[in-house]
Design a protein around this motif. Structure first.
Motif, PDB file in Angstrom:
ATOM      1  N   LEU A  58       0.935  -1.194  -0.129  1.00 58.82           N
ATOM      2  CA  LEU A  58       0.003  -0.072  -0.023  1.00 58.82           C
ATOM      3  C   LEU A  58       0.984   1.333  -0.045  1.00 58.82           C
ATOM      4  CD1 LEU A  58      -1.324  -2.194   1.536  1.00 58.82           C
ATOM      5  CD2 LEU A  58      -2.790  -0.527   2.446  1.00 58.82           C
ATOM      6  N   VAL A  59       0.657   2.300  -1.065  1.00 58.22           N
ATOM      7  CA  VAL A  59       1.062   3.428  -0.885  1.00 58.22           C
ATOM      8  C   VAL A  59       0.051   4.486  -1.210  1.00 58.22           C
ATOM      9  CG1 VAL A  59       2.959   4.953  -2.143  1.00 58.22           C
ATOM     10  CG2 VAL A  59       3.239   2.550  -2.016  1.00 58.22           C
ATOM     11  N   GLU A  60       0.523   5.210  -0.236  1.00 59.77           N
ATOM     12  CA  GLU A  60      -0.855   6.577   0.026  1.00 59.77           C
ATOM     13  C   GLU A  60      -0.031   7.883  -0.442  1.00 59.77           C
ATOM     14  OE1 GLU A  60      -3.527   9.106   3.284  1.00 59.77           O
ATOM     15  OE2 GLU A  60      -2.314   7.316   3.876  1.00 59.77           O
ATOM     16  N   VAL A  61      -0.907   8.366  -1.468  1.00 59.63           N
ATOM     17  CA  VAL A  61      -0.287   9.699  -2.110  1.00 59.63           C
ATOM     18  C   VAL A  61      -1.456  10.670  -2.046  1.00 59.63           C
ATOM     19  CG1 VAL A  61       1.496   8.459  -3.378  1.00 59.63           C
ATOM     20  CG2 VAL A  61      -0.761   8.861  -4.635  1.00 59.63           C
ATOM     21  N   PRO A 119       8.641   9.326  -6.528  1.00 59.30           N
ATOM     22  CA  PRO A 119       8.429   9.805  -7.739  1.00 59.30           C
ATOM     23  C   PRO A 119       7.682  11.044  -7.273  1.00 59.30           C
ATOM     24  CG  PRO A 119       7.165   7.823  -7.522  1.00 59.30           C
ATOM     25  CD  PRO A 119       8.000   7.828  -6.384  1.00 59.30           C
ATOM     26  N   CYS A 120       6.911  11.190  -6.205  1.00 63.42           N
ATOM     27  CA  CYS A 120       6.033  12.311  -5.714  1.00 63.42           C
ATOM     28  C   CYS A 120       6.121  12.208  -4.317  1.00 63.42           C
ATOM     29  CB  CYS A 120       4.618  12.094  -6.234  1.00 63.42           C
ATOM     30  SG  CYS A 120       4.157  10.337  -5.853  1.00 63.42           S
ATOM     31  N   VAL A 121       5.190  13.020  -3.762  1.00 56.61           N
ATOM     32  CA  VAL A 121       5.054  13.324  -2.173  1.00 56.61           C
ATOM     33  C   VAL A 121       4.287  11.795  -1.725  1.00 56.61           C
ATOM     34  CG1 VAL A 121       3.981  14.254  -0.114  1.00 56.61           C
ATOM     35  CG2 VAL A 121       5.185  15.414  -2.016  1.00 56.61           C
ATOM     36  N   VAL A 122       5.010  10.929  -1.145  1.00 56.47           N
ATOM     37  CA  VAL A 122       4.577   9.700  -0.630  1.00 56.47           C
ATOM     38  C   VAL A 122       3.903  10.136   1.285  1.00 56.47           C
ATOM     39  CG1 VAL A 122       4.841   7.350   0.212  1.00 56.47           C
ATOM     40  CG2 VAL A 122       5.630   8.345  -1.932  1.00 56.47           C
ATOM     41  N   CYS A 123       2.920   9.735   1.315  1.00 58.45           N
ATOM     42  CA  CYS A 123       2.172  10.067   2.631  1.00 58.45           C
ATOM     43  C   CYS A 123       2.524   9.154   3.600  1.00 58.45           C
ATOM     44  CB  CYS A 123       0.698  10.329   2.467  1.00 58.45           C
ATOM     45  SG  CYS A 123       0.221  11.729   1.553  1.00 58.45           S
ATOM     46  N   ASN A 124       2.484   7.557   3.155  1.00 58.79           N
ATOM     47  CA  ASN A 124       2.555   6.585   3.927  1.00 58.79           C
ATOM     48  C   ASN A 124       2.503   5.375   3.077  1.00 58.79           C
ATOM     49  OD1 ASN A 124       2.263   4.897   6.476  1.00 58.79           O
ATOM     50  ND2 ASN A 124       0.347   5.748   7.032  1.00 58.79           N
ATOM     51  N   THR A 125       3.106   4.223   3.630  1.00 62.63           N
ATOM     52  CA  THR A 125       3.400   2.941   2.969  1.00 62.63           C
ATOM     53  C   THR A 125       3.197   1.738   3.932  1.00 62.63           C
ATOM     54  OG1 THR A 125       5.713   2.823   3.415  1.00 62.63           O
ATOM     55  CG2 THR A 125       5.103   3.959   1.374  1.00 62.63           C
ATOM     56  N   ALA A 126       2.695   0.689   3.456  1.00 62.18           N
ATOM     57  CA  ALA A 126       2.643  -0.409   4.332  1.00 62.18           C
ATOM     58  C   ALA A 126       2.930  -1.843   3.297  1.00 62.18           C
ATOM     59  CB  ALA A 126       1.246  -0.511   4.733  1.00 62.18           C
ATOM     60  N   VAL A 127       3.180  -2.980   3.889  1.00 63.14           N
ATOM     61  CA  VAL A 127       3.670  -4.091   3.417  1.00 63.14           C
ATOM     62  C   VAL A 127       2.832  -5.189   4.363  1.00 63.14           C
ATOM     63  CG1 VAL A 127       4.881  -6.047   2.762  1.00 63.14           C
ATOM     64  CG2 VAL A 127       5.455  -3.664   1.887  1.00 63.14           C
ATOM     65  N   ILE A 128       1.700  -5.855   4.020  1.00 60.62           N
ATOM     66  CA  ILE A 128       0.994  -6.700   4.588  1.00 60.62           C
ATOM     67  C   ILE A 128       1.298  -8.230   4.087  1.00 60.62           C
ATOM     68  CG2 ILE A 128      -1.343  -7.462   5.368  1.00 60.62           C
ATOM     69  CD1 ILE A 128      -2.196  -4.608   4.817  1.00 60.62           C
ATOM     70  N   SER A 129       2.103  -8.767   4.759  1.00 58.27           N
ATOM     71  CA  SER A 129       2.300 -10.455   4.198  1.00 58.27           C
ATOM     72  C   SER A 129       1.008 -11.000   4.915  1.00 58.27           C
ATOM     73  CB  SER A 129       3.476 -10.812   4.652  1.00 58.27           C
ATOM     74  OG  SER A 129       3.716 -10.926   6.286  1.00 58.27           O
ATOM     75  N   ASN A 130       0.860 -12.160   3.939  1.00 57.75           N
ATOM     76  CA  ASN A 130      -0.409 -13.083   4.393  1.00 57.75           C
ATOM     77  C   ASN A 130      -1.684 -12.198   4.878  1.00 57.75           C
ATOM     78  OD1 ASN A 130      -1.619 -15.407   4.659  1.00 57.75           O
ATOM     79  ND2 ASN A 130      -0.881 -15.780   6.671  1.00 57.75           N
ATOM     80  N   PRO A 131      -2.293 -11.488   4.042  1.00 62.04           N
ATOM     81  CA  PRO A 131      -3.203 -10.623   4.380  1.00 62.04           C
ATOM     82  C   PRO A 131      -4.499 -11.346   4.925  1.00 62.04           C
ATOM     83  CG  PRO A 131      -2.842 -10.329   2.076  1.00 62.04           C
ATOM     84  CD  PRO A 131      -1.811 -11.455   2.555  1.00 62.04           C
ATOM     85  N   SER A 132      -5.272 -10.779   5.767  1.00 59.95           N
ATOM     86  CA  SER A 132      -6.354 -11.301   6.315  1.00 59.95           C
ATOM     87  C   SER A 132      -7.579 -11.360   5.121  1.00 59.95           C
ATOM     88  CB  SER A 132      -7.075 -10.678   7.603  1.00 59.95           C
ATOM     89  OG  SER A 132      -7.338  -9.428   6.970  1.00 59.95           O
ATOM     90  N   GLU A 133      -8.503 -12.427   5.307  1.00 59.49           N
ATOM     91  CA  GLU A 133      -9.675 -12.358   4.568  1.00 59.49           C
ATOM     92  C   GLU A 133     -10.323 -11.007   4.427  1.00 59.49           C
ATOM     93  OE1 GLU A 133     -12.474 -15.518   5.164  1.00 59.49           O
ATOM     94  OE2 GLU A 133     -10.911 -17.037   5.494  1.00 59.49           O
TER      95      GLU A 133
END
Length: 104
Positions: free
Chosen positions: A8-11, A66-80
């Motif tokens: 996930l990347v929030e811009v 490449p631009c202003v990035v507000c927040n990021t996340a990596v979720i391994s094995n995401p929930s249903e």
């Protein structure tokens, strides 16, 4: 599980979201899933792939954005629930739905 990992990347705004998607899919073997825009134009881009590829793609936009990035996340094995959110978001986004349909 449908997704090995989600990135996930929030811009701010769709133009920045497109830049982020472009960089991420060129950086690693990740697949664009959807984007979700909320109040104030904050747009979260969702990609999927194996944990290493998703981490590489997310780290690339964090360390050389490449631009202003507000927040990021990596979720391994995401929930249903997380998977369902991505799928429902993809269905409600014409752009994401059409982009994904061309791949299938």
């Amino acid at each position: 599980d449908m997704f090995n990992a989600l990135g996930l990347v929030e811009v701010l705004g769709s133009a920045d979201a497109i830049q982020v998607v472009d960089v991420m899919v060129k950086t690693a073997e990740v697949e664009f899933q959807t984007w979700n825009t909320k109040c104030g134009g904050h747009t979260t881009v969702f990609v999927s792939g194996n944990v290493a590829a998703v981490t590489e793609a997310v780290e690339r936009v964090k360390t050389n954005p490449p631009c202003v990035v507000c927040n990021t996340a990596v979720i391994s094995n995401p929930s249903e629930e997380a998977e369902r959110f991505v799928l429902e978001s993809r269905e409600s986004s014409r752009f994401a739905r059409e982009a994904f349909a061309k791949k299938v």
